[in-house]
Design an enzyme around this catalytic site. Sequence first.
Site: not given
Lengths: 167, 575
Positions: B65, B127-128, B177, B490
């Site tokens: 993602e 869940f999630q 959902k 760096m």
Amino acid sequence: MEQAYTLSIFSENSVGLLNRITSILTRRHLNIDSINSSESESSGIYRFTIVVKTTEAQVKKLVLQLEKQVEVMKAVYHTDSDTVFQEIALYKISTRSISEGNLVEKLIRDNNARILSVESDFMIIEKTGHKEETQELLDFLSPYGVLEFVRSGRVSVTKPMGELEGI
Amino acid sequence: MYLEATLTPPVKETMRTSGADAVLRSFIAEDVDLIFGYPGGAIMPVYDALYHYQEQVRHVLTRHEQGAIHAAQGYARVTGKVGVVLATSGPGATNLITGIADAMIDSTPLVCITGQVGSHLLGTDAFQEIDIISISMPATKWNYQVTKAEQLPEALSRAFYIARSGRPGPVLIDITKDAQFEMFDFAYRKCKQIRSYTPVPTLNLNRVGEAADLINSAKKPLVVFGQGVILGNAEKEFRQLIEKANLPAATTLLGLSALPSDHPLHVGMLGMHGNYAPNVLTNECDVLIAIGMRFDDRVTGDLSRFAKQAKVIHFDIDPSEINKNVQADVAVLGDCKESLRALIPLVYERSHQNWLQEFEVLKGVEQCKVIEQDLKPTSGSISMGEVIHQVNLQTDGNAVLVTDVGQHQMVASRYTQFKQSKSNITSGGLGTMGFCLPAALGAKLGAPEREVIAVIGDGGFQMTIQELGAIFQTKAAVKIIILNNSFLGMVRQWQQLFFDKRYSSTEMENPDFVAIAKGYGIEGESISEREDLPAAVSEMLQHKGSFLLEVHVGKGDNVFPMVPTGASVSEIRLE
């Protein structure tokens, strides 16, 4: 120099906006002294009143950051002398400990307080005022045993006329 | 109603449809034809709807993602349009956060759609499930959770309007959902105005007049410009202004490409690794004219010693930027295209010959002490600068440069020659390693006709290396140059200069990058000899598809000039 500033934030009434507002303060490591939210004089517009101790330079930036939020219409800051403000405090004390003599009458008269409820074993006293005033009554009552004490966030209105028009 | 807004009449008659279908119809109504994302449980109804609309809305499946959101950023930056991202709930949503924060600080318009568990499960640790609204709050311009399908069209029309208007930024819409499944009567109405939101402050012509007076009275004016010029589509007006009054103009990192690099009034880049002349002369100018920039600490160095001698004029669209870091004597709020149009007729023609000469002198010093060795070394390892120089020669400055974060970013930003606007895509404010590869994919898909060159360090490349998969699958002809010094360069440079050469966890043992690219069907070559560089760059550019060129550069090379942390910009070091 740090001092208390009252922020008045006029906004839409949306879920999560409080979170957005407080995170602007916490991100800058500022502690909120008190916070209140209610409807304002304009229908559908809400008003947050937040007291925060900081510098004027910081509070100027804060109001701009607050106004930057999509749901905020206007944010202003005031010092204590520019506003009329009040807080409300409730004290729950044992009826027996305080009912001797004319103590109750004296404390109600001296403090401009009032009794909201009297039960057989406790009573609830209410006082509105500035923090120092409600604190003074708390200190006075403490020797008699305060069962519960709570003080609200500050509510305030600004002194200049018409300053918040057009929001 | 959660936001009082003015909406256009519905584009079509109402029709019965699902929430998921409404998301796609809303995209189409907003002219979205390309989105980036990654499917998962809570966003599956939207992906199912996407299947139906794949002719109209192309979806690019990244490999993470974070890759999706950086790709959307690259797309948004090169096109000026809103980038759109889809992700699922929980980890899908949290993986977007780095990109959201990056887009927020770099003012990139994005609409991120995340799936959420069913509304009956909110707050149950399902869940999630994660409270992505709270997590994303400080890093989004606006966010909103939709729990009913009927809220979707309005939430999305506000999302696109807020993301692209005023100072652009990322918006997140979290959709449960059940709202995606729910059937309702859909009608899309574009948002034109929101009661509580003023995207563009009204221009105050008195302020413009005061700005003109200061500019006209200036003996040593210096313009410092940022991405605001690009976001405001004000490149032409900007050029007219500086050309009329012969104002030397220095860019911020994100302002690069707003003005062609070879413009005679372009005096270089500001900041920690910027050019010598504009940094030194910031502390000698008498009027500092800031346009669409925000005085980042990497630009100002020690604020208490930044341009204290100068009157400051600040043009910006965001009122909260005024006096945030640098006190402005005159603040001109508004859209810079409009502000500059009002300003140009009031500004006198000037030559500022002696003042411009001062920039030339200091430029000569930097040329001699730094640039010559950087671009045309004759011995030792290949330098990062000569790779960029070679790319300049062979692309004639027409490529889109996408960079990651670190030494290579500073070198590429210093030396790339830009001819047209929106050609510089980098992670400026947040400094997100791993930004480059997916952002380059998004840029190439947004501007397929342009050469897109990703310049990445070996460290940052490995943060999002999996997006080679997305480049492979989309066949996007991204040209990838890895400037490999086998170090987090760096950090290594700072360790050398400020931490007593204690190289703590900065040396990297790297894999065979060309073999990895080949595993993804991407051609590649690795070089370490100077004489191979021109041919290798040529081969990369001639190659039809994506190509990875790994260049082994000097391990211990440092980027100079440098304004050390806490120093004043005029204390910039050349070595």
